[in-house]
Design a protein around this motif. Structure first.
Motif, PDB file in Angstrom:
ATOM      1  N   HIS A  35      84.646 -37.344 -53.843  1.00 43.71           N
ATOM      2  CA  HIS A  35      84.721 -37.446 -52.389  1.00 43.71           C
ATOM      3  C   HIS A  35      84.679 -38.886 -51.900  1.00 43.71           C
ATOM      4  O   HIS A  35      84.650 -39.127 -50.700  1.00 43.71           O
ATOM      5  CB  HIS A  35      83.533 -36.699 -51.769  1.00 43.71           C
ATOM      6  CG  HIS A  35      82.211 -37.329 -52.070  1.00 43.71           C
ATOM      7  ND1 HIS A  35      81.717 -37.406 -53.357  1.00 43.71           N
ATOM      8  CD2 HIS A  35      81.301 -37.942 -51.289  1.00 43.71           C
ATOM      9  CE1 HIS A  35      80.547 -38.023 -53.328  1.00 43.71           C
ATOM     10  NE2 HIS A  35      80.272 -38.360 -52.084  1.00 43.71           N
ATOM     11  N   SER A 124      72.172 -39.766 -53.776  1.00 47.36           N
ATOM     12  CA  SER A 124      72.962 -38.557 -53.520  1.00 47.36           C
ATOM     13  C   SER A 124      72.862 -37.568 -54.668  1.00 47.36           C
ATOM     14  O   SER A 124      73.071 -37.923 -55.832  1.00 47.36           O
ATOM     15  CB  SER A 124      74.431 -38.923 -53.290  1.00 47.36           C
ATOM     16  OG  SER A 124      74.581 -39.653 -52.098  1.00 47.36           O
ATOM     17  N   ASP A 126      74.464 -33.711 -55.127  1.00 48.05           N
ATOM     18  CA  ASP A 126      75.358 -32.782 -54.435  1.00 48.05           C
ATOM     19  C   ASP A 126      75.303 -31.357 -54.960  1.00 48.05           C
ATOM     20  O   ASP A 126      75.818 -30.445 -54.311  1.00 48.05           O
ATOM     21  CB  ASP A 126      76.792 -33.301 -54.526  1.00 48.05           C
ATOM     22  CG  ASP A 126      76.923 -34.683 -53.906  1.00 48.05           C
ATOM     23  OD1 ASP A 126      76.672 -34.822 -52.705  1.00 48.05           O
ATOM     24  OD2 ASP A 126      77.244 -35.633 -54.650  1.00 48.05           O
ATOM     25  N   ASN A 163      70.645 -37.494 -50.176  1.00 41.92           N
ATOM     26  CA  ASN A 163      71.882 -37.233 -49.443  1.00 41.92           C
ATOM     27  C   ASN A 163      72.706 -36.208 -50.219  1.00 41.92           C
ATOM     28  O   ASN A 163      72.771 -36.269 -51.451  1.00 41.92           O
ATOM     29  CB  ASN A 163      72.704 -38.509 -49.280  1.00 41.92           C
ATOM     30  CG  ASN A 163      72.004 -39.556 -48.432  1.00 41.92           C
ATOM     31  OD1 ASN A 163      71.055 -39.266 -47.720  1.00 41.92           O
ATOM     32  ND2 ASN A 163      72.501 -40.783 -48.502  1.00 41.92           N
ATOM     33  N   THR A 165      76.653 -34.389 -49.936  1.00 40.38           N
ATOM     34  CA  THR A 165      77.920 -34.176 -49.251  1.00 40.38           C
ATOM     35  C   THR A 165      78.261 -32.693 -49.316  1.00 40.38           C
ATOM     36  O   THR A 165      78.410 -32.127 -50.398  1.00 40.38           O
ATOM     37  CB  THR A 165      79.037 -35.008 -49.899  1.00 40.38           C
ATOM     38  OG1 THR A 165      78.718 -36.392 -49.774  1.00 40.38           O
ATOM     39  CG2 THR A 165      80.376 -34.742 -49.224  1.00 40.38           C
ATOM     40  N   THR A 167      80.445 -29.371 -48.836  1.00 41.14           N
ATOM     41  CA  THR A 167      81.813 -28.853 -48.837  1.00 41.14           C
ATOM     42  C   THR A 167      81.764 -27.353 -49.155  1.00 41.14           C
ATOM     43  O   THR A 167      80.686 -26.784 -49.361  1.00 41.14           O
ATOM     44  CB  THR A 167      82.675 -29.561 -49.894  1.00 41.14           C
ATOM     45  OG1 THR A 167      82.172 -29.201 -51.203  1.00 41.14           O
ATOM     46  CG2 THR A 167      82.623 -31.079 -49.739  1.00 41.14           C
ATOM     47  N   PHE A 192      75.555 -34.552 -45.524  1.00 38.35           N
ATOM     48  CA  PHE A 192      76.747 -35.235 -45.017  1.00 38.35           C
ATOM     49  C   PHE A 192      77.885 -34.220 -44.995  1.00 38.35           C
ATOM     50  O   PHE A 192      78.198 -33.624 -46.029  1.00 38.35           O
ATOM     51  CB  PHE A 192      77.143 -36.407 -45.919  1.00 38.35           C
ATOM     52  CG  PHE A 192      76.312 -37.644 -45.755  1.00 38.35           C
ATOM     53  CD1 PHE A 192      76.896 -38.837 -45.331  1.00 38.35           C
ATOM     54  CD2 PHE A 192      74.952 -37.646 -46.025  1.00 38.35           C
ATOM     55  CE1 PHE A 192      76.147 -39.989 -45.177  1.00 38.35           C
ATOM     56  CE2 PHE A 192      74.185 -38.794 -45.878  1.00 38.35           C
ATOM     57  CZ  PHE A 192      74.786 -39.969 -45.447  1.00 38.35           C
ATOM     58  N   LEU A 194      81.635 -33.476 -45.107  1.00 39.10           N
ATOM     59  CA  LEU A 194      82.763 -34.223 -45.662  1.00 39.10           C
ATOM     60  C   LEU A 194      83.727 -34.729 -44.586  1.00 39.10           C
ATOM     61  O   LEU A 194      84.149 -33.984 -43.708  1.00 39.10           O
ATOM     62  CB  LEU A 194      83.546 -33.343 -46.640  1.00 39.10           C
ATOM     63  CG  LEU A 194      84.810 -33.965 -47.248  1.00 39.10           C
ATOM     64  CD1 LEU A 194      84.446 -35.068 -48.238  1.00 39.10           C
ATOM     65  CD2 LEU A 194      85.655 -32.888 -47.942  1.00 39.10           C
ATOM     66  N   ASP A 236      77.709 -37.343 -40.110  1.00 32.01           N
ATOM     67  CA  ASP A 236      79.143 -37.057 -39.967  1.00 32.01           C
ATOM     68  C   ASP A 236      79.368 -35.684 -39.339  1.00 32.01           C
ATOM     69  O   ASP A 236      80.369 -35.016 -39.616  1.00 32.01           O
ATOM     70  CB  ASP A 236      79.871 -37.136 -41.323  1.00 32.01           C
ATOM     71  CG  ASP A 236      79.676 -38.484 -41.992  1.00 32.01           C
ATOM     72  OD1 ASP A 236      79.617 -39.482 -41.269  1.00 32.01           O
ATOM     73  OD2 ASP A 236      79.566 -38.514 -43.222  1.00 32.01           O
ATOM     74  N   TYR A 293      83.984 -44.187 -42.899  1.00 31.66           N
ATOM     75  CA  TYR A 293      85.059 -43.201 -42.961  1.00 31.66           C
ATOM     76  C   TYR A 293      86.159 -43.482 -41.940  1.00 31.66           C
ATOM     77  O   TYR A 293      87.209 -42.852 -41.974  1.00 31.66           O
ATOM     78  CB  TYR A 293      84.492 -41.800 -42.703  1.00 31.66           C
ATOM     79  CG  TYR A 293      83.395 -41.412 -43.653  1.00 31.66           C
ATOM     80  CD1 TYR A 293      83.695 -40.968 -44.940  1.00 31.66           C
ATOM     81  CD2 TYR A 293      82.061 -41.491 -43.280  1.00 31.66           C
ATOM     82  CE1 TYR A 293      82.690 -40.610 -45.826  1.00 31.66           C
ATOM     83  CE2 TYR A 293      81.045 -41.137 -44.156  1.00 31.66           C
ATOM     84  CZ  TYR A 293      81.361 -40.700 -45.427  1.00 31.66           C
ATOM     85  OH  TYR A 293      80.367 -40.362 -46.301  1.00 31.66           O
TER      86      TYR A 293
END
Length: 372
Positions: A35, A124, A126, A163, A165, A167, A192, A194, A236, A293
């Protein structure tokens, strides 16, 4: 030529100082995350700021503001002078935190962080297991390295936030990810959502649907109420502010946003999209952007002083004028506290003032018009 802010734009530059700056101190990285907004590889990358240029940037920042500096990457620990730059900024009075991936946070590095004065790092994670996390991060052992990095930092007296991400690949693991963060002793959990830029464009099909996005935001709110000992800061996803304020109102609470009863610095939540308003991103070569981003350049610190870019860039001043927002964002009663994700709008339409493409909410004005 960039135009200065006009009198009818809100907020004015006097009330609009950078509160948090994410500084991509290097783009080099030892992982190849699917990502990654920067599509980072091991490098080296040409044109990265020299040590003296880093010191000069710090001097420019403290000349008019006192933000939190997030040293990020790439992998910030791959930069040889990372602790020299961090120490210089801290001695200038700035609060400096760091965002490594964890795999290089050895006991010695964690001790050095503490000695220099870095109070917190973010790492991070995930997926709650090695197989999926390593696949997502592109390197075997990434999960074990991240977990050990968290443990080393905490043992050295450095706070850690986790953190993740989010999805389609992992949103069903949110409960497990939170449990892991609590088990490891993290002080904060930052989901976060994506934004498909860089290598993340390859994951565009894995971006949550607007409906699942909404469910995730409500899950975050529920957990923030249920588990007050760990701080939640969704990133985000500016319309979390609309969700949180609506939920607070429904429960009889005053619908205000502060993030945490004792919030300060990284734990303060005042608005959704802060790009160009209270937050900006500085790239490894000195480009200044609203966020990492949002790949539109407001200026470059090698060509203009940072203060001039912050105060006078057309891009930043347009983002500060909420009356310029288009579509349903422009008529939404929550636009002053949400604003929609400008990076996501830009990626979807090429217009950073367009409406947020991943929001299911219909503004009051739209509903009233539809009802006749």
């Amino acid at each position: 030529m960039n135009q200065p802010i006009t009198n009818n734009q809100q907020p004015t530059t006097k009330r609009c100082l950078p509160r948090i700056i994410a500084w991509e101190i290097t783009r080099s990285c030892n992982l190849t995350c699917k990502h990654c907004r920067a599509s980072a590889l091991h490098g080296p990358y040409p044109g990265e700021l020299t040590t003296d240029e880093c010191y000069n940037l710090v001097d420019e920042i403290v000349s008019f503001s006192n933000p939190i500096i997030i040293l990020t990457g790439g992998e910030p620990l791959l930069r040889e002078d990372i602790f020299a730059v961090a120490s210089y900024a801290i001695k200038k009075g700035l609060r400096v935190v760091m965002a490594p991936n964890g795999t290089l946070v050895t006991k010695e590095i964690a001790k050095k962080m503490k000695e220099v004065g870095i109070p917190r790092i973010s790492i991070s994670i995930d997926f709650p297991n090695a197989e999926q996390h390593d696949n997502f991060r592109g390197v075997p052992g990434a999960f074990e390295g991240a977990v050990q990095g968290v443990k080393n930092a905490i043992k050295a007296g450095v706070e850690v936030q986790i953190n993740s991400t989010i999805t389609k690949l992992n949103y069903k693991h949110l409960d497990q990810l939170l449990a892991l963060a609590e088990e490891l002793g993290a002080v904060a959990f930052h989901p976060f959502l994506l934004v498909p830029t860089g290598r993340g464009k390859e994951l565009e099909e894995q971006e949550l649907s607007p409906e699942d996005y909404e469910k995730t935001l409500n899950w975050i709110y529920d957990m923030s109420v249920k588990k007050p000992k760990i701080f939640f800061k969704p990133t985000d996803c500016p319309h979390y502010f609309r969700v949180a304020m609506t939920r607070k109102k429904e429960s009889g609470e005053r619908p205000a946003m502060s993030g945490h009863p004792h919030a300060s610095g990284l734990e303060t939540m005042t608005r959704g999209c802060l790009g160009g308003i209270g937050f900006c991103f500085i790239s490894h070569v000195g480009d200044v952007q609203p966020c990492g981003y949002f790949e539109v350049k407001a200026g470059n610190i090698k060509e203009q002083p940072f203060k001039k870019i912050w105060e006078e860039s057309k891009l930043f001043n347009e983002l500060r004028d909420y009356s310029l927002l288009k579509g349903k964002c422009g008529i939404c009663e929550f636009k002053n506290v949400c604003g929609g994700c400008r990076a996501r709008a830009y990626e979807a339409t090429g217009d950073y003032l367009a409406e947020e493409p991943y929001c299911v909410y219909e503004p009051r004005k739209s509903r009233l018009k539809a009802e006749g």
